[in-house]
Each structure stands twice: as C-alpha cells, then as structure tokens.
Design an enzyme around this catalytic site. Structure first.
Site: not given
Ligand SMILES: Cc1ncc(COP(=O)(O)O)c(C=O)c1O
Length: 414
Positions: A371, A127, A203, A229, A206
């Site tokens: 993104c 991302h 990261d 999220k 998700q």
C-alpha cells in the site's frame, strides 16, 4: 549476541496461534506483524469475558450491565490516552482503523479548512492511508500537494523542508515507514510545521506498537494508529487530536450517539470525543484494545523497543553475511533509525514467488507493494518481500527465514 530485553519463550506461549499452527511439522514462523500482529490469549479472553458477563450497548441503557459496559468502554479510552501520553481521554476518538482516522482528518478538518490552492505537505514514503484521502481532496477542492522526498539512504530528505512548508496548512507524515522501517523525526517535523503556520498529522500505525509513544512530546496535532497491529483486534483504531481542534471540527459521520439534540429543523452535536463516534461503536473491540495496551504495558514499551532493535540488528547482519550482494535490504542499516519492518529484494526472484516458497517452509512474510505504490516507484521495484518483527520473534525465526531464503535461492537457480 545479548538477547533479549524480553522473555520471548514466555511471550510466544501467550499466543495460541503460534503453537497451534504447524507447517511441515514445525511451528509457524510469523514474520508479518507490520501487516497485522497475532493476538495474545489475554486479549482473546478479555473480549470473551466482556461478551459473556457485561455486554450491552454503551451510552444508552440505564440498567446494570449497560452502565458497566459504558464504564469499561470509557475506562479503555482512558487507558489508551495514558498509553500514548495524551493529556486527557477527550482527545481519543475511536475509529475503525488508522485509515478511517486519516480520512476523518481529511473529511472533517480538511473540508472545513482547505480550499483551492491551499497546501498540504506529505512525504514520498506514505502508506496510501495518508495519501489517497489527500489526493481525493486535491481532485475535489484543487488543493496543492507537495512531497518531502526520500533520500538515497532511505531517510527523509529534509534539505528543502522550509521551502516545501512555506505557506502550508498541514504536514502529514508517517512516524515509521511500513516498507523501509525508517523512523521519521516527528518532533523536528512538527516544530518546522508549526513554525510555518501549519498543523502536523502523524500516521502512527507502525510506531505505537513498537516504541514508547508520547504525543505531547512528539508535538503533533493529530495522531492516528490501529489496534490490530498492536496485539488488539481488527475493527478498532484511534485518532488522537488536540481537543481545541476536535472541538472546532465539524462532525464526520451523522447518526445516533454523535448528537446532543435532534429536531426536524436541525441538530446540535455531542461533546468530543463522542461527536465523532456515530452509531454503535466497536464495543468489544475497544475492550480488546484495552487488554492489548495492558499486555504491552506489562512488558514495557522501552523493553519492546530494545528487543526489536537487537533482533533487527541480528536480522540485518544474518541476511548480509549469508546472502551478500544477492540480497538488498530496502531500508536504513542503522537500527537506531529504524524499526523491524525489513523489505528485501532477492536476486531477480519475484517477491510473490519468494513468499510462496518461504510459505512452504512455514515462514510468513508479506509480498507486494505494501500500500505504498509511489514509494515502490521511487525504489524502482514493483514489489518487495517484507519480513517484520515483533515481541514474539527471536533469532530462531530469523534463522528460519535465512534457511528458507537459501532454499528458495537453490530452487530458483535451477
Ligand atoms: C504506516 C501505515 N499506515 C496505515 C496503515 C493502514 O492500517 P489499517 O489498514 O489498519 O487502516 C498501515 C497498515 O499497513 C500502515 O503500515
């Protein structure tokens, strides 16, 4: 199919928006949780309750509610630490979102440790949040960026990993692609980074909302994620880092709260994690994030993962059987290797047009580059339509998606 590890009907009832918002006389079908999740009543009410009974600034006042607000703020930090298996809450820095968490690493650790020619290894599937901060540093410092490529089966191609990591100082990688749904082998990557003398930044935007997370088991050094999220509010994210790294890193933003002393001839930083929390933090949002963690923990993250694997399996089988070669899923087909972000290309219909027609039937999917523009180029598309699943989705949502896709197909073939 055997459904489900979660009682989705009961869960749906916890999310006011899912029953309040109707399109064409039917409840909205929300399939855009990879972008941002809906909020359960428990999170909304926790923020209201705190604002109505305890609200005051934290770490400042000595009066009753100020002390209580500080205690509840710090209790939420401890809760977040436990939720991701962090050894202690000192390694939990509250940020605005995961984008700020990645930037914190690039600005603080990156500028203190990287100079011209130093190597940072990223992946082709990142991302922009874990890409642009390093592109900026490349322009500013002349660091070298190398990229682990995506294989044709949508996983990372690790064939050249040792060569790419040779001489590197940092490996930055997403734990789950927001476009492909691909899970990356974090433990293996972190071990390889360490063997090469590099640190590992993950990261987890998700990942944390969808899988049991243990940063100690994952073996990484920095791990970021974002509250909105995972059922929490916007405006709150987290950077976890090993404490000795945070201790050694220079402050990112300067101002109140992040100092121990300030004189006209200098200043001394506060202890971690407050050294990285300049100014009044997002107090109410931290309380909301704590409530989101409670909600997820009550469900059990293993059950969340099991539910999403079986629903993703149902979705992939439904899309393949109903649309065959007209529809391409841009991502792995093995549900043990992926999450529930399902990017599709449908005939030659532009994803934006597709998303608009689905919207007329109350089906919310995201269309665009997500993104991840370099990844779009690698896939050879400008955009995809992405349906993404969460705890409040069930097979009826997938059926609604498939019906809406079929009617979009009819519409565009006219
Ligand atoms: C993998 C990944 N990283 C980073 C982000 C950025 O999240 P935020 O906008 O909350 O900083 C997203 C959000 O789409 C994401 O999916």
């Amino acid at each position: 199919m055997a459904m489900s590890a979660l009682d989705v009907a009961r869960i749906k009832a916890d999310f006011p928006l899912l029953s309040k918002v109707e399109v064409a006389g039917r409840p909205i079908v929300y399939l855009d949780s990879a972008s941002s999740s809906q909020k359960p009543r428990a999170v909304i009410e926790a923020m209201d309750e705190f604002s109505e009974t305890t609200y005051a600034n934290v770490h400042r006042g000595v009066y009753g509610i100020a002390a209580q607000a500080t205690d509840r703020y710090e209790a939420a930090r401890a809760k977040v630490a436990r939720f991701i298996g962090a050894p202690s809450s000192s390694g939990i820095v509250f940020t605005k979102n995961v984008t700020e968490a990645m930037n914190l690493v690039a600005y603080s650790w990156g500028r203190a440790n990287l100079s011209a020619g130093d190597v940072v290894v990223l992946t082709e599937i990142e991302h922009h949040a874990n890409l642009v901060p390093w592109l900026i540093l490349r322009e500013e410092r002349g660091i070298e960026l190398r990229f682990i490529p995506m294989a044709d089966d949508y996983t990372l191609d690790l064939g050249e990993l040792d060569r790419l990591l040779d001489g590197a100082k940092l490996l930055g990688v997403t734990a789950m692609s927001n476009v492909l749904g691909t899970l990356t082998p974090i433990r293996q990557l972190a071990d390889a980074a360490h063997a090469a003398g590099a640190l590992c930044l993950v990261d987890g935007a998700q990942y944390v909302p969808h899988l049991p997370t243990d940063v100690t088991e994952l073996g990484c050094d920095f791990f970021g994620f974002t509250g909105h999220k995972m059922l929490g509010p916007t405006g709150i994210g987290v950077l976890w880092a090993r404490e000795e790294l945070l201790d050694a890193m220079p402050a990112f933003l300067g101002g109140g709260e992040m100092i121990r002393d300030v004189r006209l001839d200098g200043w001394t930083p506060n202890d971690i994690p407050w050294k990285f929390e300049a100014g009044t933090p997002p107090i109410v949002e931290v309380i909301g994030l704590g409530a989101a963690v409670d909600y997820l923990q009550e469900l059990g993250m293993a059950a969340v993962r099991e539910h999403e694997m079986s629903l993703t399996d149902y979705a992939l089988r439904t899309l393949t059987s109903r649309f065959g070669d007209d529809l391409v899923v841009q991502g792995p087909t093995d549900v043990t290797k992926r999450g529930g972000a399902i990017s599709i290309s449908y005939r030659d219909v532009h994803p934006h047009d597709l998303s608009q027609v689905l919207d007329e039937r109350g089906v919310c999917v995201r269309a665009g580059h997500h993104c991840a523009k370099p990844l779009m180029r690698r896939l050879g598309v400008g955009a995809t339509a992405r349906a993404s699943l969460y705890i409040y989705n069930d097979p009826s949502d997938i059926d609604a998606l498939a019906d809406a896709l079929a009617s979009a197909g009819d519409f565009f073939s006219l």
